[in-house]
Design an enzyme around this catalytic site. Structure first.
Site, mmCIF file in Angstrom:
data_model
loop_
_atom_site.group_PDB
_atom_site.id
_atom_site.type_symbol
_atom_site.label_atom_id
_atom_site.label_comp_id
_atom_site.label_asym_id
_atom_site.label_seq_id
_atom_site.Cartn_x
_atom_site.Cartn_y
_atom_site.Cartn_z
ATOM 1 N N SER A 29 85.011 91.557 -20.143
ATOM 2 C CA SER A 29 86.241 92.352 -20.192
ATOM 3 C C SER A 29 86.048 93.608 -19.359
ATOM 4 O O SER A 29 85.161 94.426 -19.659
ATOM 5 C CB SER A 29 86.564 92.758 -21.626
ATOM 6 O OG SER A 29 87.536 93.793 -21.595
ATOM 7 N N HIS A 77 88.230 88.910 -17.595
ATOM 8 C CA HIS A 77 89.201 89.130 -18.681
ATOM 9 C C HIS A 77 89.814 90.525 -18.554
ATOM 10 O O HIS A 77 89.101 91.524 -18.491
ATOM 11 C CB HIS A 77 88.462 88.983 -20.009
ATOM 12 C CG HIS A 77 89.307 89.122 -21.246
ATOM 13 N ND1 HIS A 77 90.028 88.079 -21.776
ATOM 14 C CD2 HIS A 77 89.532 90.178 -22.059
ATOM 15 C CE1 HIS A 77 90.648 88.482 -22.879
ATOM 16 N NE2 HIS A 77 90.376 89.759 -23.074
ATOM 17 N N ASP A 101 92.332 93.254 -20.214
ATOM 18 C CA ASP A 101 92.960 93.672 -21.469
ATOM 19 C C ASP A 101 94.116 94.619 -21.201
ATOM 20 O O ASP A 101 93.913 95.767 -20.796
ATOM 21 C CB ASP A 101 91.918 94.363 -22.358
ATOM 22 C CG ASP A 101 90.987 93.357 -23.010
ATOM 23 O OD1 ASP A 101 91.492 92.387 -23.607
ATOM 24 O OD2 ASP A 101 89.756 93.528 -22.904
ATOM 25 N N MET A 119 97.114 96.808 -22.671
ATOM 26 C CA MET A 119 97.485 97.483 -23.924
ATOM 27 C C MET A 119 98.617 98.469 -23.678
ATOM 28 O O MET A 119 98.680 99.097 -22.622
ATOM 29 C CB MET A 119 96.278 98.234 -24.478
ATOM 30 C CG MET A 119 95.048 97.359 -24.641
ATOM 31 S SD MET A 119 93.704 98.261 -25.389
ATOM 32 C CE MET A 119 92.420 97.006 -25.406
ATOM 33 N N HIS A 142 95.094 89.257 -21.009
ATOM 34 C CA HIS A 142 95.322 89.311 -22.465
ATOM 35 C C HIS A 142 96.330 90.419 -22.736
ATOM 36 O O HIS A 142 95.997 91.599 -22.657
ATOM 37 C CB HIS A 142 93.957 89.583 -23.125
ATOM 38 C CG HIS A 142 93.990 89.742 -24.613
ATOM 39 N ND1 HIS A 142 92.915 90.268 -25.307
ATOM 40 C CD2 HIS A 142 94.948 89.459 -25.535
ATOM 41 C CE1 HIS A 142 93.214 90.289 -26.597
ATOM 42 N NE2 HIS A 142 94.438 89.813 -26.768
ATOM 43 N N MET A 172 98.305 92.648 -24.925
ATOM 44 C CA MET A 172 98.423 93.241 -26.271
ATOM 45 C C MET A 172 99.600 94.206 -26.209
ATOM 46 O O MET A 172 99.441 95.436 -26.259
ATOM 47 C CB MET A 172 97.111 93.941 -26.633
ATOM 48 C CG MET A 172 95.973 92.960 -26.902
ATOM 49 S SD MET A 172 94.349 93.713 -26.863
ATOM 50 C CE MET A 172 94.009 93.601 -25.106
ATOM 51 N N MET A 212 90.916 86.625 -32.169
ATOM 52 C CA MET A 212 90.402 87.997 -32.095
ATOM 53 C C MET A 212 89.397 88.209 -33.223
ATOM 54 O O MET A 212 89.700 87.977 -34.393
ATOM 55 C CB MET A 212 91.543 89.017 -32.240
ATOM 56 C CG MET A 212 92.456 89.138 -31.041
ATOM 57 S SD MET A 212 91.642 89.562 -29.488
ATOM 58 C CE MET A 212 90.863 91.130 -29.864
ATOM 59 N N GLY A 218 83.798 97.743 -28.071
ATOM 60 C CA GLY A 218 82.695 98.324 -28.827
ATOM 61 C C GLY A 218 82.840 98.312 -30.334
ATOM 62 O O GLY A 218 82.120 99.025 -31.026
ATOM 63 N N ASP A 261 87.156 87.016 -28.851
ATOM 64 C CA ASP A 261 87.184 88.320 -28.185
ATOM 65 C C ASP A 261 86.940 89.428 -29.211
ATOM 66 O O ASP A 261 87.720 89.576 -30.151
ATOM 67 C CB ASP A 261 88.586 88.473 -27.552
ATOM 68 C CG ASP A 261 88.762 89.740 -26.728
ATOM 69 O OD1 ASP A 261 87.823 90.533 -26.630
ATOM 70 O OD2 ASP A 261 89.871 89.903 -26.178
ATOM 71 N N GLY A 262 85.849 90.170 -29.012
ATOM 72 C CA GLY A 262 85.563 91.311 -29.868
ATOM 73 C C GLY A 262 84.199 91.200 -30.532
ATOM 74 O O GLY A 262 83.972 90.308 -31.336
ATOM 75 N N GLY A 263 83.290 92.110 -30.152
ATOM 76 C CA GLY A 263 81.974 92.128 -30.787
ATOM 77 C C GLY A 263 81.128 90.912 -30.482
ATOM 78 O O GLY A 263 80.190 90.595 -31.227
ATOM 79 N N SER A 313 81.241 95.392 -24.072
ATOM 80 C CA SER A 313 80.014 96.176 -24.208
ATOM 81 C C SER A 313 78.766 95.358 -23.929
ATOM 82 O O SER A 313 77.843 95.833 -23.259
ATOM 83 C CB SER A 313 79.889 96.735 -25.628
ATOM 84 O OG SER A 313 81.121 96.874 -26.232
#
Ligand code: DX5
Ligand code: ZN
Length: 233
Positions: A12, A37, A39, A41, A70, A72, A141, A149, A177-179, A200
């Site tokens: 990302s 990717h 993002d 927003m 993506h 959002m 998600m 992060g 997606d995420g962590g 991250s």
């Protein structure tokens, strides 16, 4: 692009150097990224603001692999055409973004790009049962969208498993997606996901002057994912 369930790592660029996107995209691709990717927003659907269509259009010539965008944002329908024209290869909208996700997916397909539906951590897998014949990808998600992060939410693993069962023989990717990092990716592979967004975990410690760190980070995620895939077979 032909369909397969091989492991794909999608860094990302939310975690990239915002003053240097072209070089950052070229660096992650040279270091093994499968997709890029993006993002998007809006400060309304999620509490953060990022990229409008002109920014995505500026990224486009640097992306040689596959750019998944993506969204959002809510409402989402009025902006689909602009993001398709900006050069997205795939547009992913959130199920929660409006009352008519089916119409949203039809609108994405009408642009001739791949389409995906995304689920927030608080949304059950079951809501997409009537949408599966329209999508190329389901995005689960594993954090509440808005920021890089954040800590991985473990209940996402079971949701991936449920989505995998629901899709059956359909040619649909499952993205998480995420962590996502080498410690979380294995159980997601085992549950049935094939495409992994990582911000991250890819960009940490690296830069366009130290791109080999991106390469090591991507390789570490891929090794953990492929190890889990082998063990599951
Ligand atoms: C969150 C974004 C993610 C995010 C992932 O709203 O959709 O793509 O950048 O970042 P990490 O990998 O740091 O959790
Ligand atoms: Zn994302």
């Amino acid at each position: 692009m032909s369909f397969d369930r091989s492991i794909k790592i999608a860094p990302s660029i939310l975690s990239a150097d915002f003053a240097n996107f072209g070089a950052e995209i070229r660096a992650i691709e040279a270091q093994g990224a499968d997709w890029v990717h993006v993002d998007v927003m809006d400060g309304h659907f999620v509490p953060n603001l990022t990229f409008g269509p002109p920014a995505v259009k500026a990224f486009r010539p640097h992306v040689k692999t596959f750019m998944d965008v993506h969204l959002m944002i809510a409402p989402v329908d009025p902006y689909i055409e602009a993001y398709a024209e900006a050069g997205a290869d795939m547009i992913v909208a959130h199920w929660e973004a409006g009352p008519h996700p089916h119409r949203t997916l039809q609108a994405i397909k009408a642009q001739g790009v791949k389409c995906g539906i995304s689920l927030n951590p608080g949304t059950p897998a079951s809501v997409i049962s009537e949408l599966l014949d329209l999508v190329d990808m389901v995005l689960v998600m594993s954090v509440n969208p808005g920021f890089g992060g954040q800590k991985f939410i473990p209940s996402s693993i079971n949701k991936v498993r449920q989505v995998r069962e629901m899709i059956g023989d359909r040619e649909i990717h499952i993205q998480v997606d995420g962590g996502v990092d080498p410690s979380t990716v294995g159980s997601l592979v085992e549950a049935g996901a094939d495409c992994f967004v990582a911000g991250s975990a890819v960009f940490k410690g690296g830069s366009v002057d130290k791109p080999e760190v991106y390469g090591q980070n991507i390789a570490a995620i891929r090794a953990a994912a492929e190890g889990a895939l082998k063990a599951a077979q």
